[in-house]
Design an enzyme around this catalytic site. Structure first.
Site, PDB file in Angstrom:
ATOM      1  N   TYR A  49       0.839  -1.216   0.000  1.00 51.57           N
ATOM      2  CA  TYR A  49       0.000   0.000   0.000  1.00 51.57           C
ATOM      3  C   TYR A  49       0.870   1.261   0.000  1.00 51.57           C
ATOM      4  CZ  TYR A  49      -3.805  -3.137   1.572  1.00 51.57           C
ATOM      5  OH  TYR A  49      -4.719  -4.158   1.687  1.00 51.57           O
ATOM      6  N   HIS A 107       0.096 -11.784   1.315  1.00 53.27           N
ATOM      7  CA  HIS A 107      -0.919 -10.960   0.651  1.00 53.27           C
ATOM      8  C   HIS A 107      -1.651 -11.694  -0.483  1.00 53.27           C
ATOM      9  CE1 HIS A 107      -1.843  -6.418  -0.010  1.00 53.27           C
ATOM     10  NE2 HIS A 107      -2.898  -7.145  -0.279  1.00 53.27           N
TER      11      HIS A 107
HETATM   12  N1  LIG Z   1      -5.860  -8.651   1.598  1.00 55.27           N
HETATM   13  C1  LIG Z   1      -6.273  -8.111   0.481  1.00 55.27           C
HETATM   14  O1  LIG Z   1      -6.011  -8.627  -0.632  1.00 55.27           O
HETATM   15  C2  LIG Z   1      -7.058  -6.843   0.531  1.00 55.27           C
HETATM   16  C3  LIG Z   1      -7.655  -6.347  -0.639  1.00 55.27           C
HETATM   17  C4  LIG Z   1      -8.383  -5.160  -0.560  1.00 55.27           C
HETATM   18  C5  LIG Z   1      -8.531  -4.528   0.664  1.00 55.27           C
HETATM   19  N2  LIG Z   1      -7.938  -5.029   1.789  1.00 55.27           N
HETATM   20  C6  LIG Z   1      -8.088  -4.365   3.109  1.00 55.27           C
HETATM   21  O2  LIG Z   1      -9.479  -4.186   3.378  1.00 55.27           O
HETATM   22  C7  LIG Z   1      -9.734  -2.803   3.615  1.00 55.27           C
HETATM   23  C8  LIG Z   1     -11.136  -2.434   3.193  1.00 55.27           C
HETATM   24  O3  LIG Z   1     -11.357  -2.734   1.832  1.00 55.27           O
HETATM   25  P1  LIG Z   1     -11.474  -1.617   0.706  1.00 55.27           P
HETATM   26  O4  LIG Z   1     -10.781  -0.404   1.153  1.00 55.27           O
HETATM   27  O5  LIG Z   1     -11.012  -2.220  -0.565  1.00 55.27           O
HETATM   28  O6  LIG Z   1     -13.036  -1.375   0.533  1.00 55.27           O
HETATM   29  P2  LIG Z   1     -14.283  -1.030   1.517  1.00 55.27           P
HETATM   30  O7  LIG Z   1     -13.826  -0.757   2.896  1.00 55.27           O
HETATM   31  O8  LIG Z   1     -15.311  -2.063   1.279  1.00 55.27           O
HETATM   32  O9  LIG Z   1     -14.861   0.288   0.847  1.00 55.27           O
HETATM   33  C9  LIG Z   1     -14.187   1.487   0.819  1.00 55.27           C
HETATM   34  C10 LIG Z   1     -14.992   2.457  -0.052  1.00 55.27           C
HETATM   35  O10 LIG Z   1     -16.248   2.741   0.563  1.00 55.27           O
HETATM   36  C11 LIG Z   1     -16.359   4.147   0.841  1.00 55.27           C
HETATM   37  N3  LIG Z   1     -16.993   4.237   2.177  1.00 55.27           N
HETATM   38  C12 LIG Z   1     -16.507   3.784   3.341  1.00 55.27           C
HETATM   39  N4  LIG Z   1     -17.381   3.963   4.338  1.00 55.27           N
HETATM   40  C13 LIG Z   1     -18.458   4.564   3.786  1.00 55.27           C
HETATM   41  C14 LIG Z   1     -19.703   5.004   4.310  1.00 55.27           C
HETATM   42  N5  LIG Z   1     -20.003   4.849   5.595  1.00 55.27           N
HETATM   43  N6  LIG Z   1     -20.589   5.591   3.448  1.00 55.27           N
HETATM   44  C15 LIG Z   1     -20.291   5.735   2.135  1.00 55.27           C
HETATM   45  N7  LIG Z   1     -19.123   5.351   1.582  1.00 55.27           N
HETATM   46  C16 LIG Z   1     -18.208   4.750   2.408  1.00 55.27           C
HETATM   47  C17 LIG Z   1     -14.959   4.692   0.802  1.00 55.27           C
HETATM   48  O11 LIG Z   1     -14.951   6.017   0.334  1.00 55.27           O
HETATM   49  P3  LIG Z   1     -14.209   7.208   1.124  1.00 55.27           P
HETATM   50  O12 LIG Z   1     -12.831   6.740   1.484  1.00 55.27           O
HETATM   51  O13 LIG Z   1     -14.208   8.310   0.100  1.00 55.27           O
HETATM   52  O14 LIG Z   1     -15.055   7.507   2.308  1.00 55.27           O
HETATM   53  C18 LIG Z   1     -14.287   3.766  -0.229  1.00 55.27           C
HETATM   54  O15 LIG Z   1     -14.600   4.219  -1.542  1.00 55.27           O
HETATM   55  C19 LIG Z   1      -8.630  -2.104   2.828  1.00 55.27           C
HETATM   56  O16 LIG Z   1      -8.495  -0.749   3.158  1.00 55.27           O
HETATM   57  C20 LIG Z   1      -7.458  -2.973   3.163  1.00 55.27           C
HETATM   58  O17 LIG Z   1      -6.964  -2.681   4.450  1.00 55.27           O
HETATM   59  C21 LIG Z   1      -7.210  -6.172   1.727  1.00 55.27           C
END
Ligand SMILES: NC(=O)c1ccc[n+]([C@@H]2O[C@H](COP(=O)([O-])OP(=O)(O)OC[C@H]3O[C@@H](n4cnc5c(N)ncnc54)[C@H](OP(=O)(O)O)[C@@H]3O)[C@@H](O)[C@H]2O)c1
Length: 283
Positions: A49, A107
């Site tokens: 990241y 990962h």
């Molecule tokens: N191990 C892996 O392969 C892997 C892959 C992907 C992710 N991850 C981990 O999982 C975490 C979460 O996944 P993600 O970041 O991909 O997606 P997520 O948490 O499902 O969604 C994030 C998105 O939703 C929006 N959002 C968040 N809360 C909201 C709310 N209450 N109302 C409206 N919109 C909202 C955010 O926008 P804003 O930021 O503009 O608010 C962003 O666009 C990552 O940050 C990472 O740490 C791990």
């Protein structure tokens, strides 16, 4: 809300804050600081990241005793293999400004993950990580790793949200004592999740938003969720889910939203394997 107890007895907060795709380091630092202020006590980052240093800065400045915050990070494909994983781990610790990790994860299920796992087992036995695990491992590779290792993964961090519920994978994980951690718990905002009529209807009954309903649905099943947001009010909103419970009908209605296929990452395809192998990063 109760913590998630892993197979080795270590406990992780069931709700954390994720920092994927927060490339602006000041924004990342502000996000982590807000999350810590709101009471999050698990931060999920990764070497690839590129923001471990910002997470470390926010943690240092928050001055919360280290033992009260859990930190998870991950080794990327290019750093896999025994030596590479040890080197990447040392950089991760330096960036995060800590001398141990609570959770260290592989990962992607590609490359020399067996070599990486040997390194993780050693780091775990040396007490430098409290728990070890993998991400995106499907049943065949998960079982392969378990059968060829001294220590079984304690966590598998997988894409998991109402549209992709991973029922078959979770069954295997439950049988093997591997705890689920949901990445993209909010489906990265795709498929209109925040305007979904089922989630809105359920949320209206409790005075909660669709995001809060989804996070409650996950954590109520004992699944650790790590939503990401860069907006202070959303970070707070996502954490504010301890004061209501979904009933059986709600749980059933959300379960019915499953499509049975990945929405974001289909690791089991040559295209994704090729694309992900091509991603490099500097730590
Ligand atoms: N191990 C892996 O392969 C892997 C892959 C992907 C992710 N991850 C981990 O999982 C975490 C979460 O996944 P993600 O970041 O991909 O997606 P997520 O948490 O499902 O969604 C994030 C998105 O939703 C929006 N959002 C968040 N809360 C909201 C709310 N209450 N109302 C409206 N919109 C909202 C955010 O926008 P804003 O930021 O503009 O608010 C962003 O666009 C990552 O940050 C990472 O740490 C791990």
């Amino acid at each position: 809300m109760e913590d998630l107890q892993l197979s080795n007895g270590f406990e992780l907060p069931i709700l954390g804050y994720g920092v994927y795709q927060i490339d602006d380091l000041d924004e990342c630092k502000r996000g982590v600081a807000s999350a810590l202020d709101d009471g999050y006590r698990l931060i999920d980052t990764a070497a690839c990241y590129g923001n471990e240093r910002a997470v470390g800065d926010a943690l240092s400045e928050a001055a919360i005793p280290r033992g009260e915050v859990s930190i998870s990070s991950k080794v990327w494909i290019q750093q896999k293999g025994y030596e590479g994983t040890i080197q990447s781990f040392e950089k991760t610790l330096m960036n995060l400004q800590t001398d141990y990790l609570d959770l260290y994860l592989i990962h992607m299920p590609y490359g020399d993950y067996q070599g990486s796992w040997r390194a993780m087992e050693d780091l775990y036995e040396q007490g430098r990580v409290r728990a070890i695990g993998v991400c995106n491992f499907l049943p065949d590779r998960l079982i392969d790793l378990i059968l060829s290792s001294r220590i079984a993964p304690m966590v598998n961090q997988i894409e998991l949200h109402p549209f992709t519920q991973q029922i078959a994978l979770r069954k295997v994980m439950a049988e093997q004592g591997v705890a689920p951690m949901a990445w993209a718990p909010l489906a990265e905002g795709r498929r209109g999740i925040f305007d979904n009529p089922v989630l809105k209807r359920i949320g209206q009954r409790y005075g909660k938003t669709p995001a809060q309903v989804v996070l409650r649905w996950l954590t109520q099943q004992g699944i650790c969720a790590i939503p990401k947001s860069v907006h202070e009010e959303r970070i707070r909103e996502n954490h504010n889910i301890a004061d209501f419970s979904l009933d059986d009908d709600d749980m059933h209605d959300i379960s019915a939203m499953d499509t049975g296929v990945p929405l974001i990452l289909d690791v089991d395809t040559p295209e994704e394997a090729t694309r992900l192998h091509g991603i490099s990063h500097t730590q």
